[in-house]
Design a protein around this motif. Structure first.
Motif, PDB file in Angstrom:
ATOM      1  N   GLY A 141       2.195   1.752 -18.581  1.00 36.01           N
ATOM      2  CA  GLY A 141       3.234   2.726 -18.883  1.00 36.01           C
ATOM      3  C   GLY A 141       3.858   2.619 -20.256  1.00 36.01           C
ATOM      4  N   LEU A 142       3.879   1.456 -20.848  1.00 40.05           N
ATOM      5  CA  LEU A 142       4.498   1.286 -22.165  1.00 40.05           C
ATOM      6  C   LEU A 142       3.500   1.417 -23.308  1.00 40.05           C
ATOM      7  N   MET A 143       2.270   1.742 -22.971  1.00 41.78           N
ATOM      8  CA  MET A 143       1.214   1.861 -23.961  1.00 41.78           C
ATOM      9  C   MET A 143       1.396   3.141 -24.789  1.00 41.78           C
ATOM     10  N   PRO A 144       1.079   3.086 -26.079  1.00 41.11           N
ATOM     11  CA  PRO A 144       1.150   4.312 -26.894  1.00 41.11           C
ATOM     12  C   PRO A 144       0.233   5.395 -26.328  1.00 41.11           C
ATOM     13  N   GLU A 145       0.652   6.623 -26.460  1.00 41.30           N
ATOM     14  CA  GLU A 145      -0.085   7.766 -25.881  1.00 41.30           C
ATOM     15  C   GLU A 145      -1.536   7.817 -26.347  1.00 41.30           C
ATOM     16  N   GLU A 146      -1.791   7.484 -27.617  1.00 38.87           N
ATOM     17  CA  GLU A 146      -3.161   7.558 -28.139  1.00 38.87           C
ATOM     18  C   GLU A 146      -4.097   6.541 -27.492  1.00 38.87           C
ATOM     19  N   ALA A 147      -3.563   5.499 -26.905  1.00 41.35           N
ATOM     20  CA  ALA A 147      -4.381   4.488 -26.229  1.00 41.35           C
ATOM     21  C   ALA A 147      -4.527   4.769 -24.743  1.00 41.35           C
ATOM     22  N   ARG A 148      -3.762   5.707 -24.202  1.00 41.53           N
ATOM     23  CA  ARG A 148      -3.775   5.974 -22.764  1.00 41.53           C
ATOM     24  C   ARG A 148      -5.125   6.466 -22.251  1.00 41.53           C
ATOM     25  N   GLU A 149      -5.827   7.244 -23.044  1.00 40.37           N
ATOM     26  CA  GLU A 149      -7.110   7.778 -22.575  1.00 40.37           C
ATOM     27  C   GLU A 149      -8.101   6.653 -22.299  1.00 40.37           C
ATOM     28  N   ASP A 150      -8.207   5.695 -23.227  1.00 35.98           N
ATOM     29  CA  ASP A 150      -9.091   4.545 -23.017  1.00 35.98           C
ATOM     30  C   ASP A 150      -8.611   3.704 -21.836  1.00 35.98           C
ATOM     31  N   TRP A 151      -7.291   3.523 -21.744  1.00 36.24           N
ATOM     32  CA  TRP A 151      -6.710   2.778 -20.637  1.00 36.24           C
ATOM     33  C   TRP A 151      -7.106   3.420 -19.313  1.00 36.24           C
ATOM     34  N   ASP A 152      -6.892   4.733 -19.213  1.00 34.41           N
ATOM     35  CA  ASP A 152      -7.189   5.451 -17.973  1.00 34.41           C
ATOM     36  C   ASP A 152      -8.670   5.409 -17.626  1.00 34.41           C
ATOM     37  N   GLU A 153      -9.536   5.434 -18.634  1.00 33.59           N
ATOM     38  CA  GLU A 153     -10.977   5.481 -18.385  1.00 33.59           C
ATOM     39  C   GLU A 153     -11.584   4.114 -18.093  1.00 33.59           C
ATOM     40  N   PHE A 154     -11.137   3.088 -18.827  1.00 38.08           N
ATOM     41  CA  PHE A 154     -11.808   1.790 -18.732  1.00 38.08           C
ATOM     42  C   PHE A 154     -11.042   0.733 -17.938  1.00 38.08           C
ATOM     43  N   VAL A 155      -9.750   0.676 -18.105  1.00 36.17           N
ATOM     44  CA  VAL A 155      -8.973  -0.403 -17.510  1.00 36.17           C
ATOM     45  C   VAL A 155      -8.446  -0.042 -16.127  1.00 36.17           C
ATOM     46  N   LEU A 156      -7.920   1.162 -15.998  1.00 34.28           N
ATOM     47  CA  LEU A 156      -7.271   1.564 -14.749  1.00 34.28           C
ATOM     48  C   LEU A 156      -8.185   1.462 -13.521  1.00 34.28           C
ATOM     49  N   PRO A 157      -9.433   1.930 -13.586  1.00 35.10           N
ATOM     50  CA  PRO A 157     -10.293   1.782 -12.391  1.00 35.10           C
ATOM     51  C   PRO A 157     -10.506   0.317 -11.982  1.00 35.10           C
ATOM     52  N   ARG A 199       0.805  -1.222   0.000  1.00 34.18           N
ATOM     53  CA  ARG A 199       0.000   0.000   0.000  1.00 34.18           C
ATOM     54  C   ARG A 199       0.839   1.275   0.000  1.00 34.18           C
ATOM     55  N   GLN A 200       2.154   1.160  -0.105  1.00 36.98           N
ATOM     56  CA  GLN A 200       3.007   2.341  -0.145  1.00 36.98           C
ATOM     57  C   GLN A 200       2.739   3.191  -1.381  1.00 36.98           C
ATOM     58  N   GLN A 201       2.481   2.548  -2.523  1.00 44.36           N
ATOM     59  CA  GLN A 201       2.287   3.269  -3.770  1.00 44.36           C
ATOM     60  C   GLN A 201       1.234   2.593  -4.649  1.00 44.36           C
ATOM     61  N   PRO A 202       0.012   2.388  -4.153  1.00 36.62           N
ATOM     62  CA  PRO A 202      -0.964   1.629  -4.936  1.00 36.62           C
ATOM     63  C   PRO A 202      -1.362   2.302  -6.245  1.00 36.62           C
ATOM     64  N   GLU A 203      -1.493   3.618  -6.254  1.00 36.03           N
ATOM     65  CA  GLU A 203      -1.882   4.315  -7.476  1.00 36.03           C
ATOM     66  C   GLU A 203      -0.809   4.175  -8.537  1.00 36.03           C
ATOM     67  N   ALA A 204       0.434   4.361  -8.143  1.00 39.91           N
ATOM     68  CA  ALA A 204       1.539   4.293  -9.097  1.00 39.91           C
ATOM     69  C   ALA A 204       1.650   2.894  -9.698  1.00 39.91           C
ATOM     70  N   LEU A 205       1.434   1.866  -8.886  1.00 42.20           N
ATOM     71  CA  LEU A 205       1.559   0.504  -9.402  1.00 42.20           C
ATOM     72  C   LEU A 205       0.491   0.217 -10.448  1.00 42.20           C
ATOM     73  N   ALA A 206      -0.721   0.616 -10.191  1.00 43.78           N
ATOM     74  CA  ALA A 206      -1.788   0.394 -11.165  1.00 43.78           C
ATOM     75  C   ALA A 206      -1.515   1.167 -12.450  1.00 43.78           C
ATOM     76  N   GLU A 207      -1.029   2.383 -12.343  1.00 40.54           N
ATOM     77  CA  GLU A 207      -0.743   3.201 -13.519  1.00 40.54           C
ATOM     78  C   GLU A 207       0.468   2.678 -14.291  1.00 40.54           C
ATOM     79  N   ASP A 208       1.454   2.124 -13.595  1.00 42.06           N
ATOM     80  CA  ASP A 208       2.661   1.626 -14.247  1.00 42.06           C
ATOM     81  C   ASP A 208       2.384   0.478 -15.207  1.00 42.06           C
ATOM     82  N   VAL A 209       1.335  -0.278 -14.952  1.00 38.15           N
ATOM     83  CA  VAL A 209       1.026  -1.416 -15.811  1.00 38.15           C
ATOM     84  C   VAL A 209       0.807  -0.955 -17.251  1.00 38.15           C
TER      85      VAL A 209
END
Length: 149
Positions: A44-60, A32-42
């Motif tokens: 991290g190598l995704m192309p920028e154009e796919a990040r919006e969908d990632w952040d909206e649908f997958v990350l939560p 629990r030291q960095q839970p947000e960062a760990l979820a977001e890091d998964v």
């Protein structure tokens, strides 16, 4: 602490001291030291154009899954003390494996372990490295005994 597979297909961890119980409880604190960062890091190598969908649908959903894994492990270790045994069944393997992985990743992100730092590292870093190694060993047992059957 001793860990071994059981005849009925579970993994048994015997808590032989209060220190053992603290190490098992540390999985939650470390993860629990960095839970947000760990979820977001998964992603991290995704192309920028796919990040919006990632952040909206997958990350939560990923954050919820990580949180659920930690909650399940926390419930299992909350009451452990010297002389107790913890049993991990096949249906709990994924939660344990994920929680241990989160803890290892958080420790690595915080301390940036290297082979050269051991001799000069302070007690906090050495302790974190030992916990990280322990988590890795338990992950290996879970993988071998419960997940790769």
């Amino acid at each position: 602490m001793k860990a071994a597979p059981t005849l009925d297909g579970r993994l048994r961890i015997d808590v032989e001291s209060e220190a053992d119980a603290l190490v098992l409880m540390s999985v939650i604190a470390d993860a629990r030291q960095q839970p947000e960062a760990l979820a977001e890091d998964v992603g991290g190598l995704m192309p920028e154009e796919a990040r919006e969908d990632w952040d909206e649908f997958v990350l939560p959903e990923l954050r919820d899954r990580f949180s659920d894994q930690l909650d399940r492990v926390a419930n299992a270790v909350r009451t452990l003390g010297e002389g107790d045994s913890l049993f991990i069944a096949g249906d709990e393997a994924e939660a344990w494996f994920g929680a241990l992985n989160q803890a290892r990743l958080a420790l690595e992100a915080r301390y940036h372990f290297t082979r050269d730092q051991d001799a000069d590292a302070g007690a906090e870093v050495r302790s974190a490295r030992i916990r990280s190694h322990f988590y890795q060993v338990v992950q290996g047992l879970i993988l071998d005994c419960l997940m790769l059957k």
